[in-house]
Design a protein around this motif. Structure first.
Motif, PDB file in Angstrom:
ATOM      1  N   ALA A  88     -27.863 -21.616  -2.219  1.00  0.00           N
ATOM      2  CA  ALA A  88     -27.701 -23.008  -1.799  1.00  0.00           C
ATOM      3  C   ALA A  88     -26.985 -23.822  -2.864  1.00  0.00           C
ATOM      4  O   ALA A  88     -26.086 -24.622  -2.560  1.00  0.00           O
ATOM      5  CB  ALA A  88     -29.066 -23.622  -1.498  1.00  0.00           C
ATOM      6  N   SER A 129     -23.155 -25.404  -2.338  1.00  0.00           N
ATOM      7  CA  SER A 129     -23.185 -26.847  -2.142  1.00  0.00           C
ATOM      8  C   SER A 129     -21.959 -27.567  -2.694  1.00  0.00           C
ATOM      9  O   SER A 129     -21.557 -28.610  -2.179  1.00  0.00           O
ATOM     10  CB  SER A 129     -24.442 -27.447  -2.770  1.00  0.00           C
ATOM     11  OG  SER A 129     -24.421 -27.301  -4.188  1.00  0.00           O
ATOM     12  N   ALA A 152     -26.173 -25.500   5.030  1.00  0.00           N
ATOM     13  CA  ALA A 152     -25.392 -26.547   4.356  1.00  0.00           C
ATOM     14  C   ALA A 152     -24.272 -27.098   5.229  1.00  0.00           C
ATOM     15  O   ALA A 152     -23.531 -27.970   4.768  1.00  0.00           O
ATOM     16  CB  ALA A 152     -24.802 -25.986   3.061  1.00  0.00           C
TER      17      ALA A 152
END
Length: 245
Positions: free
Chosen positions: A115, A119, A144
């Motif tokens: 993640a 990101s 995401a």
């Protein structure tokens, strides 16, 4: 966003394309693309994305250059055997286009870091060679809301798909095949990596500049032995644990 004289000359063939032009080239310069796996698919994809002027390229791979890689992973050369792939690739890409920022992560993508790594980027290009990592990348991209360009190959055939929401990659591969094939196990013709990596780079460029018809929700399958290609639509799985209702 103003281009230098060098950039105008460098991207001249893009600037005269009606589908790219100045606005598209500016979009490329603003774009941030993460390449997961700097191998057979990732290496040629990275070269073409750097050459195209993608402003920031991220490379994540924990492997080092091996002699058997050189048959298809064209970002590397013989003196670099034993070097970190992301470090060697970053040096090559910087030499190809000094206007591109290269971010390197000499590590494996894991559930703990996926993640965070994803990101900071707009699009993820997955060129890994195992289903577990592909599914991990997919889950992180869905969570995401990041578009995923996926390339895979083996023997004489390859495939490229684009996933943005539904359907996702896990709709295509709901379970890891018990007899999953890898290039190390079944082999791969080297030039095929260039075909698939280039197609993955092209789909990424199309997403960035908004040109043409994306492969979103579709899979392009290329048969190198037969010299044929076909495109199939991917059905969304309503029970998919990643993107389902």
């Amino acid at each position: 966003m103003v281009f230098s004289e060098d950039e105008v000359e460098r991207y001249a063939r893009h600037l005269v394309l009606s589908e790219i032009g100045g606005p598209g080239q500016q979009a490329l310069k603003r774009a941030r693309v993460l390449i997961v796996g700097a191998g057979g698919v990732g290496a040629p994809a990275a070269l073409y994305l750097a050459a195209a002027g993608v402003g920031t390229l991220g490379l994540i791979d924990d492997d080092v250059v091996g002699l058997s890689n050189l048959q298809r992973q064209i970002a590397f050369s013989t003196p670099e055997v034993g070097r970190s792939k992301v470090e060697a690739a970053a040096e090559r890409l910087g030499g190809l286009n000094p206007y591109v920022t290269i971010q390197t992560f000499a590590e494996r993508l894991t559930p703990d870091n996926a993640a965070e790594r994803i990101s900071g980027f707009d699009i993820v290009l997955d060129g890994t060679d195992d289903f577990a990592t592909r599914r991990l990348v997919n889950a992180a991209c869905v969570a995401a809301a990041k578009p995923l360009v996926s390339g895979a190959l083996g023997r004489w055939s390859g495939q490229v798909g684009v996933f943005a929401g539904r359907p996702c990659y896990q709709c295509l591969v709901p379970e890891i095949p018990p007899d999953a094939e890898t290039c190390a196990r079944v082999g791969v013709v080297g030039a095929l990596a260039g075909v698939v990596g280039s197609m993955a780079a092209l789909e990424t460029i199309k997403l960035i500049v908004g040109a043409g018809e994306s492969l979103t929700g579709r899979l392009l399958i290329y048969d190198g032995l037969a010299g044929t290609a076909r495109t199939v639509r991917i059905a969304a799985d309503p029970d998919c644990p990643i993107c389902g209702d």
